[in-house]
Design a protein around this motif. Structure first.
Motif, PDB file in Angstrom:
ATOM      1  N   PHE B  27       0.806  -1.229   0.000  1.00 19.12           N
ATOM      2  CA  PHE B  27       0.000   0.000   0.000  1.00 19.12           C
ATOM      3  C   PHE B  27       0.834   1.272   0.000  1.00 19.12           C
ATOM      4  CE2 PHE B  27      -1.949  -2.809   3.371  1.00 19.12           C
ATOM      5  CZ  PHE B  27      -2.376  -3.720   2.443  1.00 19.12           C
ATOM      6  N   ASP B  30      -1.146   4.617  -0.224  1.00 15.77           N
ATOM      7  CA  ASP B  30      -2.543   4.199  -0.351  1.00 15.77           C
ATOM      8  C   ASP B  30      -3.202   4.242   1.022  1.00 15.77           C
ATOM      9  OD1 ASP B  30      -4.934   2.970  -0.663  1.00 15.77           O
ATOM     10  OD2 ASP B  30      -4.151   1.126  -1.544  1.00 15.77           O
ATOM     11  N   GLY B  33      -5.769   1.589   1.956  1.00 16.64           N
ATOM     12  CA  GLY B  33      -5.158   0.295   2.246  1.00 16.64           C
ATOM     13  C   GLY B  33      -4.619   0.254   3.662  1.00 16.64           C
ATOM     14  N   SER B 283      -6.426  -2.858  -2.153  1.00 18.69           N
ATOM     15  CA  SER B 283      -5.082  -2.310  -2.207  1.00 18.69           C
ATOM     16  C   SER B 283      -4.115  -3.295  -2.841  1.00 18.69           C
ATOM     17  CB  SER B 283      -4.587  -1.994  -0.806  1.00 18.69           C
ATOM     18  OG  SER B 283      -4.997  -0.725  -0.465  1.00 18.69           O
ATOM     19  N   GLN B 287      -2.174  -2.741  -6.349  1.00 20.33           N
ATOM     20  CA  GLN B 287      -0.721  -2.817  -6.365  1.00 20.33           C
ATOM     21  C   GLN B 287      -0.240  -3.871  -7.355  1.00 20.33           C
ATOM     22  OE1 GLN B 287       0.613  -4.116  -2.632  1.00 20.33           O
ATOM     23  NE2 GLN B 287       2.725  -4.326  -3.323  1.00 20.33           N
TER      24      GLN B 287
END
Ligand SMILES: Nc1ncnc2c1ncn2[C@@H]1O[C@H](COP(=O)(O)OP(=O)(O)OP(=O)(O)O)[C@@H](O)[C@H]1O
Ligand SMILES: [Mg+2]
Lengths: 525, 291, 251
Positions: B27, B30, B33, B283, B287
């Motif tokens: 993450f 993020d 996340g 997340s 990714q």
């Protein structure tokens, strides 16, 4: 939880002749400020569908309440569980083994044919069929009892022995009088159609949806309401919501918490109805099980905190009971006392100090009492070193395992027994000889059966010496342990309907005074 | 564009991309996340460590019946007078652990079946796919109820029900991944070099499926928690006196008007747990797509 | 007594079948196709896209079975060979290496499959890496840390680490930059000089092929349309299709 199985035996008649004054319901005789105007439609949100419609074969309380709206028995119970006239306007007991009933002249089936003595005779011949007696038959003496017609309005029962259960048994839903002429002619199937002398007749029925009843134009006891619509609403929350928004007028609840749940709804009359039915913990003592040892069963009986069950699981609504339901006026108090020390030493003596067993219980939608009782048992038995595994089962599976299989496929179950209108009637459940359904879990004990039979035949009040001996023996045997009574809650919209709810009932009939039900404002719906 | 391969320039001269050993730095940049992960750690922590926390006994009837939150019982009490705070805490653990165990089983089985499908003859593969499709098209809760009726209620039934519900998706994901990887050149190279199925699965398929499978796991766990909730709500899952979030919601439903917190708090926590797993799953997926 | 060919396709027919198990679509690719590769011989296989080059290569590796005819390896019908006997270098540098394995582990894989002595493996890997022009520092890198050319070198190292008897280079350089292509082709050429493996070198590019191969086969729609020793292809070919290929790749 809808279990209502009973046993019968012989009993001694309650002497005395009660001349029957027809019990015309006092309209509006209960609660509710408004005066009732007869007529209108009343909507009863019923908690469970009636599925066993043929009265002699019906063993489900959820069917009994409806059966008792459509049909009438020979006699009824009043609010103190005294036997009072119904289709029989009076009766006499020429001898302790002989009952003569005179039928009401104004009793007419809802299709217009008057009730005859033949209907009564044939109804009971179905029960007493020597080949295939009904479960109910044992309460009225079994197949040795004969029933005959003396004239068109007089019927005589002859018993082989006196019976303390006979008269009150006749008030049960199983004992209502059927239109036997039509049934024997093959024109009527009592398992699917209902045709009685009661206040209402069935206009339509959609399975699991609703019943629509209308006033029986020929009823000897005409109801106040024109129509009774009965939506089937198993979900508690929907019944509560429907009471709140007025889409139903009256509803019955198994939850002792119902008064609490309903407390926020205005204009609602909430009545807790005490019932003779009571919860039991049934141990399976058949086969190679620790429960075959009476010391282990007694330990369980001493270990359970029944007062806590009453307080917590019943929300203070019921009473701790013995074999004779505590709901009966003058019942025999239970001889069981909580005694953890004794329980522990009994277990140690029996060689099961760390007993572990499973309690199975059923749960219909929202009926949480069985689970709550089981959990309190779990808690209190933990204190004597016993581990209880609780398993909630689907109703059909539970029935199969607990009541149909022989031997029963269980260690123990929490259920309730119907106790009916006679204090000693439920006793038969402790004898597999008298109550065949118990053969899978209840130890055969001829001595106990003998004591129960003696109690059923003994003369005197409720608390005869024989009854006391039987009750104590049953509690010492501890195969099935009586716990607490099973109250019912009935709530109705006092701003919309007038109703009379009895505070005490013996036949699983929350709507016993259905004829008094009425809309408060005609045309309000 | 020149190639420096012949010179073997030192690694430092190259922008050293972190090895894509999957989820090492989760993450990056993020926040959602991270939020999911934080929630997850919190919930799992409470769910597992609750016996060590001073929350009270989840099984003892110590208070008034069905009471709302108070100073003594922060989340109120249930119909047997048990404090809801420790009950909710243990329910979190039960719900997450049950779901996680079930998803672990579903993953092992799903990956095995998925790999087989990728390597099996086309007929077998199609059979597996069809069966999976059929399973997939059953209403989730129906499967769950069916399983618990057949097995009898209890934790094993709950686990099997969650496995039954999450397995089809897991097989799909695993099969799609396996099919994709099997086509890659390094697998062909290994085959030519003499590798057999077991080797390829261990060396090449599993390590490369891992991320997709982990992402699917997070979604499966959140679905599993809902399934567990559903069957425990119906009384077919975790048995008394133990409880799960679904069982609490089911029991609290009755008291909605009297003590709304009884239903709302476990319901909210269940929602939170589902959300946490989904956030983490999203997340991880985002990714993965980046890579 | 003549040595048997290393790999031999004898009157081979092959078709792909697609679609569901119940509704097959057949795509015939080769019909009565024959080809012989002598030990240590490098065959160049050229032809336009879809002409069946890869199909021929896969048949030679025993990755697929012909519908009819026979594939033989050293004179006996093709079956599963001892690990390390055959190997392949494929086109795409992005997928030729398992991204989860270090260079060392990738290159050592055929050795492991061939159950080569564990203690000697590392040395052998470093040795072959050196031969393909990668210093030992590459051994611990992951594919993502390599350029396309470096990856192809690793692929070649992996293909040759067990000293196989037959190697398929299927478009081994096509995806690379032109300058890198030359380096890799030189590498293959020089390695072949050392290891003397038999090989098929597949390419669209006649120029590269004629530099690396001993003999060139021109494929069109699954049939051999021209064939000859590599140096013959420096002169303008007589065959029309070959001429077209020359024009496309030469000037
Ligand atoms: N797996 C497959 N399924 C069905 N058809 C295929 C498959 N692989 C190849 N083909 C078809 O077979 C024919 C020959 O394919 P092949 O891969 O051998 O060609 P190629 O000469 O290697 O082409 P390219 O230079 O593009 O790699 C083509 O028409 C192709 O469409
Ligand atoms: Mg190709």
């Amino acid at each position: 939880m809808l279990r209502a199985l009973l046993t019968g035996g012989a009993g001694i008649a309650v002497p005395g002749v009660l001349s029957g004054c027809a019990r015309r319901a006092e309209v509006g005789g209960g609660i509710g400020p408004a005066t009732a105007v007869p007529g209108g439609t009343v909507i009863w949100g019923k908690s469970a569908e009636a599925i066993a419609l043929d009265p002699p074969k019906s063993n489900l309380g959820s069917s009994w309440d409806l059966i008792q709206v459509i049909y009438d028995p020979l006699v009824e119970l009043d609010d103190n569980l005294n036997v009072v006239p119904a289709l029989a306007q009076s009766w006499q007991t020429p001898s302790p083994t002989e009952y003569v009933f005179s039928l009401r002249p104004d009793a007419v089936f809802s299709h217009g044919r008057p009730l005859t003595a033949d209907d009564v005779v044939e109804t009971f011949r179905r029960h007493l069929d020597p080949e295939n007696p009904t479960s109910f038959a044992s309460f009225i003496g079994g197949p040795s009892t004969t029933v005959s017609k003396l004239d068109d309005r007089t019927v005589r029962f002859r018993l082989a022995a006196p019976s303390r259960t006979f008269l009150s048994a006749l008030s049960a839903a199983s004992a209502v009088i059927l239109p036997m002429k039509e049934i024997d002619a093959g024109g009527l199937d009592p398992t699917t159609e209902m045709l009685g002398t009661g206040p209402f007749l069935v206009q339509s029925h959609e399975q699991d949806q609703r019943w629509v009843l209308v006033r029986n134009p020929h009823a000897w006891r005409s109801p106040a309401a024109d129509r009774l619509v009965i939506p089937i609403m198993p979900d508690v929350n929907s019944r509560i919501a429907a009471l709140g928004n007025g889409s139903i007028d009256i509803a019955d609840f198994d939850q002792p918490d119902a008064p609490l749940l309903l407390s926020s709804i205005p204009n609602l009359a909430v009545r807790v109805q005490q019932c003779t039915d009571f919860f039991v913990l049934t141990l399976n003592a058949c086969g190679a099980t620790p429960f075959a040892d009476p010391r282990v069963r007694q330990a369980i009986a001493c270990g359970i905190d029944r007062e806590k069950i009453r307080r917590v699981a019943l929300a203070d609504a019921g009473e701790v009971t013995g074999v004779v339901s505590a709901a009966f006026p003058g019942a025999i108090p239970s001889s069981l006392r909580r005694d953890p020390d004794r329980a522990r030493s009994l277990l140690a003596e029996a060689g099961h100090p760390n007993l572990r067993f499973e309690i199975i219980y059923g749960a219909t939608a929202g009926d949480t009492v069985g689970g709550a009782i089981t959990q309190i048992i779990q808690q209190s038995l933990a204190e004597i070193g016993v581990t209880v595994v609780a398993t909630q089962l689907e109703e059909g599976v539970l029935n199969q395992r607990a009541w149909v299989s022989v031997p029963a496929q269980m260690d123990a179950t929490v259920t309730y027994y119907a106790a009916f209108g006679g204090p000693l009637m439920a006793m038969r459940n402790w004898s597999p000889q008298l109550a065949p359904f118990a053969v899978g879990f209840q130890q055969k004990d001829p001595h106990l059966t003998e004591l129960i039979t003696q109690a059923w035949q003994a003369e005197g009040g409720v608390v005869t010496e024989a009854a006391r001996r039987a009750a104590e023996a049953i509690e010492q045997q501890a195969n099935t342990i009586p716990l607490v009574t099973k109250p019912v809650v009935v709530a109705y919209r006092s701003d919309r309907v007038t109703a009379k709810i009895s505070g005490l009932d013996g036949n699983v009939d929350p709507m016993r005074h259905v004829e008094a039900l009425s809309r408060t404002h005609v045309g309000g719906r | 564009m020149t190639d420096s391969s012949t010179t073997g320039a030192p690694a430092a001269a190259r922008p050293a991309r972190s090895a894509p050993r999957s989820l090492r730095i989760p993450f990056r940049g993020d926040p959602l996340g991270w939020l999911g992960l934080l929630l997850l750690v919190l919930l799992v922590g409470v769910g597992i460590l609750h016996p060590l926390l001073p929350l009270g006994d989840p099984l003892a009837s110590v208070g008034p019946r069905v009471a709302g939150p108070s100073a003594r019982f922060l989340l109120g009490t249930d119909e047997l007078g048990r404090s809801l705070l420790p009950r909710v805490a243990s329910a979190i653990g039960v719900t997450i652990v049950l779901s996680a165990i079930a998803v672990l089983v579903a993953t092992v089985v799903g990956v095995a079946i998925g790999c087989c499908a990728a390597y099996a003859s086309r007929r077998v593969d199609q059979l597996i796919t069809r069966v999976t499709d059929v399973l997939f098209s059953f209403p989730t809760i129906l499967i769950a109820v069916l399983v618990s009726v057949v097995l009898g209620p209890g934790r094993p039934a709950a686990i099997v029900a969650i496995v039954a519900v999450t397995l089809p998706t897991m097989i799909r994901v695993a099969r799609a991944e396996a099919l994709r990887i099997v086509e890659l050149d390094f697998v062909t190279s290994a085959e030519v070099a003499g590798a057999r199925l077991g080797w390829i699965v261990r060396r090449h398929l599993l390590p490369n499926m891992r991320e997709a499978v982990i992402v699917q796991c997070t979604y499966s766990i959140s679905l599993g928690m809902l399934v567990e909730g559903g069957i425990s709500f119906l009384g077919l899952g975790v048995q008394a006196p133990d409880t799960s979030l679904g069982a609490l919601v089911g029991a609290g439903r009755l008291y909605l008007t009297v003590a709304p917190s009884y239903l709302l708090i476990p319901g909210f926590v269940l929602g939170l747990a589902v959300l946490a797993f989904n956030l983490v799953g999203d997340s991880l997926r985002a990714q993965r797509r980046e890579q | 007594m003549a040595e048997p060919p290393l790999v031999e396709l004898d009157d081979v027919s092959f078709a792909y079948s697609q679609g569901s198990a119940w509704a097959r679509v057949r795509t015939p690719v080769l019909e009565s196709f024959s080809l012989q590769i002598a030990p240590g011989e490098m065959i160049g296989l050229v032809g336009e896209s879809g002409s069946g080059k890869s199909t021929v290569g896969k048949l030679c590796l025993g990755l697929m079975r012909p519908e009819s005819g026979q594939v033989r390896f050293t004179g006996t019908p093709m079956r599963r060979q001892r690990p390390g006997t055959l190997s392949v270098v494929l086109q795409h540098p992005q997928t030729s290496l398992n991204p989860r394995l270090t260079v060392e582990r990738s290159v050592a894989e055929p050795l492991a499959l061939a159950r080569a002595d564990r203690t000697g493996r590392r040395e052998r890997v470093l040795q072959i890496l050196e031969q393909v022009g990668l210093d030992p520092s590459f051994a611990q890198r992951y594919p993502a840390q390599l350029s396309g050319g470096q990856r192809q070198r690793v692929s070649i190292a992996r293909a040759l680490v067990t000293e196989p008897r037959f190697v398929l280079f299927d478009e081994a350089v096509s995806a690379l930059d032109v300058s890198v292509q030359a380096q890799i082709i030189n590498l293959i050429r020089s390695l072949q000089d050392v290891h003397r493996f038999g090989a098929i070198f597949i390419s669209h590019d006649l120029r590269a092929t004629r530099y690396v191969a001993d003999r060139i086969i021109v494929l069109q729609a699954g049939a051999i349309v021209d064939e000859g020793s590599a140096h013959r292809f420096y002169e303008p070919a007589k065959h029309e299709y070959t001429r077209k290929l020359q024009l496309a790749s030469d000037i």
